[in-house]
Design a protein around this motif. Structure first.
Motif, PDB file in Angstrom:
ATOM      1  N   CYS A   7       0.857  -1.184   0.000  1.00  0.00           N
ATOM      2  CA  CYS A   7       0.000   0.000   0.000  1.00  0.00           C
ATOM      3  C   CYS A   7       0.892   1.232   0.000  1.00  0.00           C
ATOM      4  CB  CYS A   7      -0.867  -0.073   1.262  1.00  0.00           C
ATOM      5  SG  CYS A   7      -1.931   1.331   1.579  1.00  0.00           S
ATOM      6  N   CYS A   8       0.899   1.974  -1.090  1.00  0.00           N
ATOM      7  CA  CYS A   8       1.778   3.139  -1.202  1.00  0.00           C
ATOM      8  C   CYS A   8       1.034   4.292  -1.874  1.00  0.00           C
ATOM      9  CB  CYS A   8       3.023   2.764  -1.996  1.00  0.00           C
ATOM     10  SG  CYS A   8       4.263   4.074  -2.078  1.00  0.00           S
ATOM     11  N   GLY A   9       0.821   5.370  -1.159  1.00  0.00           N
ATOM     12  CA  GLY A   9       0.169   6.547  -1.711  1.00  0.00           C
ATOM     13  C   GLY A   9      -1.254   6.317  -2.171  1.00  0.00           C
ATOM     14  N   VAL A  10      -2.020   5.528  -1.431  1.00  0.00           N
ATOM     15  CA  VAL A  10      -3.377   5.209  -1.872  1.00  0.00           C
ATOM     16  C   VAL A  10      -4.356   6.326  -1.498  1.00  0.00           C
ATOM     17  CG1 VAL A  10      -2.984   2.736  -1.688  1.00  0.00           C
ATOM     18  CG2 VAL A  10      -3.979   3.951   0.244  1.00  0.00           C
ATOM     19  N   PRO A  11      -5.368   6.567  -2.330  1.00  0.00           N
ATOM     20  CA  PRO A  11      -6.388   7.554  -1.980  1.00  0.00           C
ATOM     21  C   PRO A  11      -7.276   7.027  -0.864  1.00  0.00           C
ATOM     22  CG  PRO A  11      -6.963   6.465  -4.027  1.00  0.00           C
ATOM     23  CD  PRO A  11      -5.587   5.982  -3.664  1.00  0.00           C
ATOM     24  N   GLU A  12      -7.840   7.940  -0.111  1.00  0.00           N
ATOM     25  CA  GLU A  12      -8.704   7.581   1.004  1.00  0.00           C
ATOM     26  C   GLU A  12      -9.875   6.707   0.553  1.00  0.00           C
ATOM     27  OE1 GLU A  12     -11.135   9.979   4.539  1.00  0.00           O
ATOM     28  OE2 GLU A  12      -9.679  11.040   3.284  1.00  0.00           O
ATOM     29  N   ALA A  13     -10.424   6.994  -0.614  1.00  0.00           N
ATOM     30  CA  ALA A  13     -11.608   6.277  -1.104  1.00  0.00           C
ATOM     31  C   ALA A  13     -11.352   4.787  -1.309  1.00  0.00           C
ATOM     32  CB  ALA A  13     -12.097   6.904  -2.409  1.00  0.00           C
ATOM     33  N   GLY A  14     -10.123   4.420  -1.622  1.00  0.00           N
ATOM     34  CA  GLY A  14      -9.824   3.013  -1.873  1.00  0.00           C
ATOM     35  C   GLY A  14      -9.000   2.350  -0.782  1.00  0.00           C
ATOM     36  N   ALA A  15      -8.786   3.053   0.309  1.00  0.00           N
ATOM     37  CA  ALA A  15      -7.853   2.576   1.340  1.00  0.00           C
ATOM     38  C   ALA A  15      -8.279   1.269   1.993  1.00  0.00           C
ATOM     39  CB  ALA A  15      -7.666   3.650   2.410  1.00  0.00           C
ATOM     40  N   MET A  16      -9.579   1.075   2.200  1.00  0.00           N
ATOM     41  CA  MET A  16     -10.043  -0.124   2.902  1.00  0.00           C
ATOM     42  C   MET A  16      -9.841  -1.396   2.086  1.00  0.00           C
ATOM     43  SD  MET A  16     -10.843   0.943   5.851  1.00  0.00           S
ATOM     44  CE  MET A  16     -11.637  -0.490   6.574  1.00  0.00           C
ATOM     45  N   ASP A  17      -9.621  -1.264   0.776  1.00  0.00           N
ATOM     46  CA  ASP A  17      -9.366  -2.427  -0.066  1.00  0.00           C
ATOM     47  C   ASP A  17      -8.052  -3.113   0.307  1.00  0.00           C
ATOM     48  OD1 ASP A  17     -11.678  -1.856  -1.439  1.00  0.00           O
ATOM     49  OD2 ASP A  17     -10.664  -0.834  -3.090  1.00  0.00           O
ATOM     50  N   TYR A  18      -7.193  -2.411   1.024  1.00  0.00           N
ATOM     51  CA  TYR A  18      -5.886  -2.939   1.395  1.00  0.00           C
ATOM     52  C   TYR A  18      -5.878  -3.585   2.777  1.00  0.00           C
ATOM     53  CZ  TYR A  18      -4.190  -0.381  -2.660  1.00  0.00           C
ATOM     54  OH  TYR A  18      -3.986   0.062  -3.942  1.00  0.00           O
ATOM     55  N   VAL A  19      -6.997  -3.554   3.459  1.00  0.00           N
ATOM     56  CA  VAL A  19      -7.093  -4.090   4.824  1.00  0.00           C
ATOM     57  C   VAL A  19      -7.413  -5.581   4.771  1.00  0.00           C
ATOM     58  CG1 VAL A  19      -8.378  -3.985   6.999  1.00  0.00           C
ATOM     59  CG2 VAL A  19      -7.806  -1.871   5.771  1.00  0.00           C
ATOM     60  N   ALA A  20      -6.630  -6.388   5.513  1.00  0.00           N
ATOM     61  CA  ALA A  20      -6.882  -7.829   5.608  1.00  0.00           C
ATOM     62  C   ALA A  20      -7.726  -8.162   6.835  1.00  0.00           C
ATOM     63  CB  ALA A  20      -5.566  -8.587   5.679  1.00  0.00           C
ATOM     64  N   GLY A  21      -7.559  -7.361   7.885  1.00  0.00           N
ATOM     65  CA  GLY A  21      -8.280  -7.634   9.119  1.00  0.00           C
ATOM     66  C   GLY A  21      -7.831  -6.709  10.229  1.00  0.00           C
ATOM     67  N   TYR A  22      -8.062  -7.154  11.449  1.00  0.00           N
ATOM     68  CA  TYR A  22      -7.834  -6.295  12.612  1.00  0.00           C
ATOM     69  C   TYR A  22      -7.235  -7.109  13.753  1.00  0.00           C
ATOM     70  CZ  TYR A  22     -11.063  -3.522   9.862  1.00  0.00           C
ATOM     71  OH  TYR A  22     -11.659  -2.851   8.825  1.00  0.00           O
ATOM     72  N   ALA A  23      -6.763  -6.413  14.764  1.00  0.00           N
ATOM     73  CA  ALA A  23      -6.332  -7.040  16.013  1.00  0.00           C
ATOM     74  C   ALA A  23      -6.495  -6.007  17.112  1.00  0.00           C
ATOM     75  CB  ALA A  23      -4.876  -7.500  15.929  1.00  0.00           C
ATOM     76  N   LEU A  24      -6.780  -6.478  18.304  1.00  0.00           N
ATOM     77  CA  LEU A  24      -6.774  -5.595  19.460  1.00  0.00           C
ATOM     78  C   LEU A  24      -5.340  -5.511  19.945  1.00  0.00           C
ATOM     79  CD1 LEU A  24      -8.626  -3.937  21.314  1.00  0.00           C
ATOM     80  CD2 LEU A  24      -8.740  -5.935  22.823  1.00  0.00           C
ATOM     81  N   CYS A  25      -4.881  -4.314  20.258  1.00  0.00           N
ATOM     82  CA  CYS A  25      -3.485  -4.108  20.630  1.00  0.00           C
ATOM     83  C   CYS A  25      -3.374  -3.254  21.887  1.00  0.00           C
ATOM     84  CB  CYS A  25      -2.729  -3.387  19.508  1.00  0.00           C
ATOM     85  SG  CYS A  25      -2.859  -4.166  17.893  1.00  0.00           S
ATOM     86  N   LEU A  26      -2.244  -3.367  22.550  1.00  0.00           N
ATOM     87  CA  LEU A  26      -1.892  -2.456  23.626  1.00  0.00           C
ATOM     88  C   LEU A  26      -0.633  -1.706  23.212  1.00  0.00           C
ATOM     89  CD1 LEU A  26      -2.328  -4.735  26.780  1.00  0.00           C
ATOM     90  CD2 LEU A  26      -4.011  -3.227  25.718  1.00  0.00           C
ATOM     91  N   ASP A  27      -0.661  -0.406  23.361  1.00  0.00           N
ATOM     92  CA  ASP A  27       0.534   0.413  23.177  1.00  0.00           C
ATOM     93  C   ASP A  27       1.069   0.680  24.579  1.00  0.00           C
ATOM     94  OD1 ASP A  27       2.463   2.323  22.674  1.00  0.00           O
ATOM     95  OD2 ASP A  27       1.014   3.940  22.297  1.00  0.00           O
ATOM     96  N   MET A  28       1.923  -0.221  25.061  1.00  0.00           N
ATOM     97  CA  MET A  28       2.482  -0.055  26.404  1.00  0.00           C
ATOM     98  C   MET A  28       3.485   1.104  26.379  1.00  0.00           C
ATOM     99  SD  MET A  28       0.748  -2.308  27.972  1.00  0.00           S
ATOM    100  CE  MET A  28       1.499  -2.077  29.586  1.00  0.00           C
ATOM    101  N   THR A  29       3.353   1.975  27.361  1.00  0.00           N
ATOM    102  CA  THR A  29       4.092   3.236  27.337  1.00  0.00           C
ATOM    103  C   THR A  29       4.749   3.513  28.685  1.00  0.00           C
ATOM    104  OG1 THR A  29       2.505   4.158  25.745  1.00  0.00           O
ATOM    105  CG2 THR A  29       3.890   5.729  26.933  1.00  0.00           C
ATOM    106  N   ALA A  30       6.057   3.734  28.672  1.00  0.00           N
ATOM    107  CA  ALA A  30       6.765   4.170  29.878  1.00  0.00           C
ATOM    108  C   ALA A  30       6.495   5.670  30.032  1.00  0.00           C
ATOM    109  CB  ALA A  30       8.253   3.883  29.750  1.00  0.00           C
ATOM    110  N   ARG A  31       5.441   5.985  30.789  1.00  0.00           N
ATOM    111  CA  ARG A  31       4.942   7.362  30.810  1.00  0.00           C
ATOM    112  C   ARG A  31       5.955   8.336  31.391  1.00  0.00           C
ATOM    113  NH1 ARG A  31       1.399   8.137  27.578  1.00  0.00           N
ATOM    114  NH2 ARG A  31      -0.216   6.871  28.557  1.00  0.00           N
ATOM    115  N   ASP A  32       6.657   7.947  32.437  1.00  0.00           N
ATOM    116  CA  ASP A  32       7.646   8.853  33.027  1.00  0.00           C
ATOM    117  C   ASP A  32       8.762   9.156  32.031  1.00  0.00           C
ATOM    118  OD1 ASP A  32       8.382   6.177  33.184  1.00  0.00           O
ATOM    119  OD2 ASP A  32       9.218   6.309  35.204  1.00  0.00           O
ATOM    120  N   VAL A  33       9.157   8.147  31.278  1.00  0.00           N
ATOM    121  CA  VAL A  33      10.200   8.327  30.265  1.00  0.00           C
ATOM    122  C   VAL A  33       9.675   9.197  29.128  1.00  0.00           C
ATOM    123  CG1 VAL A  33      11.707   7.131  28.632  1.00  0.00           C
ATOM    124  CG2 VAL A  33      11.231   6.113  30.871  1.00  0.00           C
ATOM    125  N   GLN A  34       8.442   8.956  28.708  1.00  0.00           N
ATOM    126  CA  GLN A  34       7.857   9.770  27.642  1.00  0.00           C
ATOM    127  C   GLN A  34       7.789  11.242  28.048  1.00  0.00           C
ATOM    128  OE1 GLN A  34       3.652   9.430  26.813  1.00  0.00           O
ATOM    129  NE2 GLN A  34       3.991   9.654  24.612  1.00  0.00           N
TER     130      GLN A  34
END
Length: 221
Positions: free
Chosen positions: A79-106
Motif C-alpha cells: 500500500c503506497c500513496g493510496v487515496p482515502e476512497a480506496g484505502a479499505m481495499d488494502y485491509v486484511a483484518g484487525y487485532a486488538l493491541c496495547l501500546d504499552m508506554t513508559a509514561r515517566d520516560v515519555q
C-alpha cells in the motif's frame, strides 16, 4: 503469500508497526495535549510484538508503565500513496493491541524534545490479540473497546469517536511509509490510560469480537 505466511500470525513476520497518537479527543484532553490537524505518527519495531500467552515485560528504567488500548488494522497487501476512497481495499483484518508506554520516560522525552523510542518501542510494548478477519468486522468505526486491570475496568471507548478515520489514516500513512502485507497500524487510544505494575493482569477486548489476557512481568535481563 498470505497463505504461506499466514496472516493469522502476522506478528511473526510483519515488518512495520505504525502507531497513531492523539486520535481520541477524550484521551487528548486527559493528557493535556492539543488536538492536531494531522495524525501524530511513531513506530515500534517488530520485536515489540507480544502475542497472547507471552508476558508484558516491564523495562527496568521505568517506574510508571501505562496501558493504552487500541484497535490495530492489519494490511493485506502493499500500500503506497493510496487515496482515502480506496484505502479499505488494502485491509486484511484487525487485532486488538496495547501500546504499552513508559509514561515517566515519555514525559522526560517531551520536555527535552527527544523522540519517544525509549518510552514506546521496548520489547513486548505491543501486545496483540488473535487476528480478526476483515469479514468479521462489518464496520470498524462501530466497535466498543474495553480494558481491565486485575478485574477493574480502566478503559472503555468507541471507535466511532476517532478523530481521524481508518481510511484517512491508511491514506495518510501510505503517502509517507510504504505499507506491506502483514504490517499493522495502531489507531490511537480512548481515555482511561493508567499504570500497571509487575504481576498485574490485563484483560481487554472488543465487545462481541475478541478478548485477550496478559500478565506484567520483570525481564530476566
Amino acid at each position: 503469500m498470505a497463505a504461506s505466511r499466514q496472516l493469522s500470525r502476522f506478528w511473526e513476520w510483519g515488518k512495520n508497526i505504525v502507531c497513531v497518537g492523539r486520535n481520541y479527543a477524550d484521551h487528548v484532553k486527559e493528557m493535556q495535549s492539543a488536538v492536531l490537524s494531522e495524525p501524530v505518527l511513531f513506530l515500534k519495531p517488530s520485536t515489540a510484538y507480544a502475542p497472547e500467552g507471552s508476558p508484558i515485560l516491564m523495562p527496568a528504567y521505568t517506574q510508571n508503565l501505562h496501558h493504552e488500548l487500541e484497535l490495530g488494522v492489519v494490511m493485506g497487501k502493499r500500500c503506497c500513496g493510496v487515496p482515502e476512497a480506496g484505502a479499505m481495499d488494502y485491509v486484511a483484518g484487525y487485532a486488538l493491541c496495547l501500546d504499552m508506554t513508559a509514561r515517566d520516560v515519555q514525559n522526560e522525552c517531551k520536555k527535552k524534545g527527544l523522540p519517544w523510542t525509549l518510552a514506546k518501542s521496548f520489547t513486548t510494548s505491543c501486545p496483540v490479540s488473535a487476528f480478526i478477519p476483515k469479514e468479521k468486522v462489518p464496520d470498524p468505526h462501530n466497535l466498543k473497546l474495553w480494558l481491565k486491570v486485575n478485574g477493574e475496568l480502566r478503559q472503555e471507548g468507541e471507535t466511532s469517536t476517532m478523530i481521524f478515520t481508518i481510511p484517512y489514516i491508511i491514506s495518510y500513512v501510505s503517502r509517507i511509509i510504504a505499507l506491506e502485507e502483514g504490517d499493522i497500524i495502531l489507531t490511537g487510544t480512548p481515555k482511561g490510560v493508567g499504570p500497571v505494575k509487575v504481576n498485574d493482569e490485563i484483560q481487554a477486548g472488543i465487545h462481541g469480537v475478541v478478548s485477550m489476557k496478559f500478565k506484567v512481568e520483570k525481564p530476566e535481563y
